[in-house]
Design a protein around this motif. Structure first.
Motif, PDB file in Angstrom:
ATOM      1  N   ARG A 197       0.858  -1.196   0.000  1.00 44.48           N
ATOM      2  CA  ARG A 197       0.000   0.000   0.000  1.00 44.48           C
ATOM      3  C   ARG A 197       0.886   1.236   0.000  1.00 44.48           C
ATOM      4  NH1 ARG A 197      -2.383   0.149   5.318  1.00 44.48           N
ATOM      5  NH2 ARG A 197      -3.466   2.034   4.654  1.00 44.48           N
ATOM      6  N   MET A 198       0.428   2.265  -0.708  1.00 49.93           N
ATOM      7  CA  MET A 198       1.146   3.538  -0.706  1.00 49.93           C
ATOM      8  C   MET A 198       0.139   4.682  -0.730  1.00 49.93           C
ATOM      9  SD  MET A 198       4.024   5.049  -3.356  1.00 49.93           S
ATOM     10  CE  MET A 198       2.889   5.468  -4.684  1.00 49.93           C
ATOM     11  N   ARG A 199       0.434   5.713   0.043  1.00 52.20           N
ATOM     12  CA  ARG A 199      -0.405   6.908   0.023  1.00 52.20           C
ATOM     13  C   ARG A 199       0.480   8.145   0.055  1.00 52.20           C
ATOM     14  NH1 ARG A 199      -5.674   8.556   3.826  1.00 52.20           N
ATOM     15  NH2 ARG A 199      -6.710   9.653   2.121  1.00 52.20           N
ATOM     16  N   LEU A 200       0.287   9.027  -0.908  1.00 48.09           N
ATOM     17  CA  LEU A 200       1.028  10.271  -0.952  1.00 48.09           C
ATOM     18  C   LEU A 200       0.278  11.352  -0.183  1.00 48.09           C
ATOM     19  CD1 LEU A 200       2.114  10.113  -4.683  1.00 48.09           C
ATOM     20  CD2 LEU A 200       3.662  10.067  -2.725  1.00 48.09           C
ATOM     21  N   VAL A 201       1.038  12.200   0.489  1.00 46.86           N
ATOM     22  CA  VAL A 201       0.474  13.261   1.329  1.00 46.86           C
ATOM     23  C   VAL A 201       0.861  14.611   0.724  1.00 46.86           C
ATOM     24  CG1 VAL A 201       0.389  14.250   3.642  1.00 46.86           C
ATOM     25  CG2 VAL A 201       0.711  11.776   3.347  1.00 46.86           C
ATOM     26  N   TYR A 202      -0.154  15.472   0.541  1.00 44.94           N
ATOM     27  CA  TYR A 202       0.037  16.779  -0.082  1.00 44.94           C
ATOM     28  C   TYR A 202      -0.352  17.881   0.904  1.00 44.94           C
ATOM     29  CZ  TYR A 202       0.005  14.085  -4.447  1.00 44.94           C
ATOM     30  OH  TYR A 202       0.277  13.174  -5.434  1.00 44.94           O
ATOM     31  N   GLY A 220       5.771 -10.964   1.059  1.00 48.10           N
ATOM     32  CA  GLY A 220       4.498 -10.799   0.369  1.00 48.10           C
ATOM     33  C   GLY A 220       4.615 -10.986  -1.134  1.00 48.10           C
ATOM     34  N   LYS A 221       3.481 -11.229  -1.768  1.00 50.09           N
ATOM     35  CA  LYS A 221       3.440 -11.368  -3.219  1.00 50.09           C
ATOM     36  C   LYS A 221       3.410  -9.987  -3.870  1.00 50.09           C
ATOM     37  CE  LYS A 221       0.973 -15.789  -3.100  1.00 50.09           C
ATOM     38  NZ  LYS A 221      -0.254 -16.518  -3.525  1.00 50.09           N
ATOM     39  N   PRO A 222       3.906  -9.859  -5.107  1.00 49.20           N
ATOM     40  CA  PRO A 222       3.887  -8.570  -5.793  1.00 49.20           C
ATOM     41  C   PRO A 222       2.468  -8.057  -5.983  1.00 49.20           C
ATOM     42  CG  PRO A 222       5.372 -10.093  -6.898  1.00 49.20           C
ATOM     43  CD  PRO A 222       4.606 -10.901  -5.893  1.00 49.20           C
ATOM     44  N   GLY A 223       2.335  -6.736  -5.989  1.00 45.52           N
ATOM     45  CA  GLY A 223       1.040  -6.111  -6.167  1.00 45.52           C
ATOM     46  C   GLY A 223       0.814  -5.039  -5.116  1.00 45.52           C
ATOM     47  N   MET A 224       0.718  -3.785  -5.559  1.00 46.00           N
ATOM     48  CA  MET A 224       0.599  -2.684  -4.606  1.00 46.00           C
ATOM     49  C   MET A 224      -0.619  -1.834  -4.921  1.00 46.00           C
ATOM     50  SD  MET A 224       3.371   0.299  -3.632  1.00 46.00           S
ATOM     51  CE  MET A 224       3.189   1.158  -5.187  1.00 46.00           C
ATOM     52  N   LYS A 225      -1.326  -1.434  -3.878  1.00 45.91           N
ATOM     53  CA  LYS A 225      -2.465  -0.533  -3.996  1.00 45.91           C
ATOM     54  C   LYS A 225      -2.012   0.893  -3.704  1.00 45.91           C
ATOM     55  CE  LYS A 225      -6.941   0.521  -1.861  1.00 45.91           C
ATOM     56  NZ  LYS A 225      -7.917   0.107  -0.812  1.00 45.91           N
ATOM     57  N   VAL A 226      -2.311   1.805  -4.638  1.00 48.76           N
ATOM     58  CA  VAL A 226      -2.020   3.217  -4.423  1.00 48.76           C
ATOM     59  C   VAL A 226      -3.321   3.886  -3.988  1.00 48.76           C
ATOM     60  CG1 VAL A 226      -1.181   5.371  -5.422  1.00 48.76           C
ATOM     61  CG2 VAL A 226      -0.174   3.188  -6.133  1.00 48.76           C
ATOM     62  N   GLU A 227      -3.356   4.338  -2.738  1.00 51.24           N
ATOM     63  CA  GLU A 227      -4.586   4.886  -2.182  1.00 51.24           C
ATOM     64  C   GLU A 227      -4.794   6.341  -2.605  1.00 51.24           C
ATOM     65  OE1 GLU A 227      -4.504   4.248   2.020  1.00 51.24           O
ATOM     66  OE2 GLU A 227      -4.740   2.074   1.818  1.00 51.24           O
ATOM     67  N   ALA A 228      -5.994   6.832  -2.384  1.00 49.71           N
ATOM     68  CA  ALA A 228      -6.313   8.215  -2.714  1.00 49.71           C
ATOM     69  C   ALA A 228      -5.384   9.159  -1.959  1.00 49.71           C
ATOM     70  CB  ALA A 228      -7.766   8.504  -2.341  1.00 49.71           C
ATOM     71  N   PRO A 229      -5.009  10.279  -2.570  1.00 50.40           N
ATOM     72  CA  PRO A 229      -4.094  11.210  -1.896  1.00 50.40           C
ATOM     73  C   PRO A 229      -4.706  11.782  -0.618  1.00 50.40           C
ATOM     74  CG  PRO A 229      -5.035  12.217  -3.862  1.00 50.40           C
ATOM     75  CD  PRO A 229      -5.419  10.772  -3.898  1.00 50.40           C
ATOM     76  N   LEU A 230      -3.831  12.086   0.319  1.00 53.19           N
ATOM     77  CA  LEU A 230      -4.243  12.730   1.565  1.00 53.19           C
ATOM     78  C   LEU A 230      -3.847  14.197   1.486  1.00 53.19           C
ATOM     79  CD1 LEU A 230      -5.246  12.829   4.484  1.00 53.19           C
ATOM     80  CD2 LEU A 230      -3.027  11.928   5.212  1.00 53.19           C
ATOM     81  N   ILE A 231      -4.824  15.081   1.568  1.00 50.80           N
ATOM     82  CA  ILE A 231      -4.592  16.522   1.513  1.00 50.80           C
ATOM     83  C   ILE A 231      -4.667  17.072   2.934  1.00 50.80           C
ATOM     84  CG2 ILE A 231      -5.241  18.685   0.407  1.00 50.80           C
ATOM     85  CD1 ILE A 231      -4.558  16.405  -1.546  1.00 50.80           C
TER      86      ILE A 231
END
Length: 253
Positions: A197-202, A220-231
């Protein structure tokens, strides 16, 4: 019976309300104080009931205390190399009567697996120094410099020890700078910590991201979820609705 606050606080220190179940933390303005990145990491981290958690480089103990407030984890261990910060963190644990759930030890995170053993934690969290040691001028013995620059540990050290102390399938949570994402992914993969999982913060919706939150799984197995940005802010001085939730504030703040 709880001991009075005077038993825990020292000259020059203050007590900050964490807005979580009445929990508080001791801070000193001349020592590293926790910031927004630690609060965001505690919100991003998922701890299941009964799990054991290790915080590498706990500082004043903010992450173990917040995670104890927010989750049903069994035990939260903080490891801190700076004796003054470790001692202050232990007093914050006592201030909140969390001695049965939270422990803080003084020690070098580069030796975490030698201290605690291998494959013993379900979750590892870390808010490590963001800047490489050669970045800018600093006093290597300064507590704030150690918190910001890779003086006492590097990203490689954090990943290596995390991989050793985590159980297979255990989760690693990290907050860092987006500018080092390439290096972060390469380092995590080297130690078989698979980003999931990854989440970018703005700071604002129209600005560049200045923080990244990551979850990785050991083996873990390959495969990453990119979550909605955090403002963070909807306008100067006004948090977004999600940030108000994270901080436990009313939306009018």
């Amino acid at each position: 019976m709880c001991r009075p606050i005077e038993d825990w606080i020292r000259p020059g220190e203050r007590v900050d309300d964490l807005q979580r179940g009445g929990y508080r933390i001791l801070q000193h303005p001349e020592k590293p104080c926790f910031g927004m990145d630690a609060v965001l990491l505690s919100d991003f981290t998922y701890v299941k009931p009964g799990e054991a958690v290790l915080d590498l480089g706990t500082g004043t103990g903010i992450l173990p205390i917040l995670l104890a407030a927010k989750t049903e984890g069994r035990h939260f261990m903080g490891l801190e190399i700076q004796s003054g910060l470790a001692e202050m963190a232990r007093r914050s644990v006592g201030l909140n009567a969390l001695e049965t759930r939270v422990s803080v030890e003084e020690g070098d995170l580069r030796e975490a697996s030698a201290r605690f053993g291998r494959s013993v934690f379900d979750v590892v969290v870390s808010n490590p120094p963001y800047m490489k040691e050669e970045h800018g001028r600093m006093n290597p013995g300064d507590a704030r410099a150690m918190a910001r620059h890779e003086i006492s540990c590097t990203l490689e050290d954090v990943a290596r020890e995390t991989a050793r102390v985590l159980r297979v399938g255990g989760r690693f949570y990290l907050v860092h700078r987006p500018g080092r994402l390439g290096e972060i992914f390469e380092t995590l993969h080297r130690y078989r910590l698979e980003p999931k999982r990854m989440r970018l913060v703005y700071p604002y919706a129209d600005r560049e991201a200045n923080l990244v939150l990551l979850e990785a799984v050991r083996g873990g197995k390959p495969g990453m979820k990119v979550e909605a940005p955090l403002i963070i802010y909807r306008e100067p001085g006004c948090y977004t609705r999600e940030m108000c939730r994270i901080y436990g504030l009313s939306e009018s703040i």
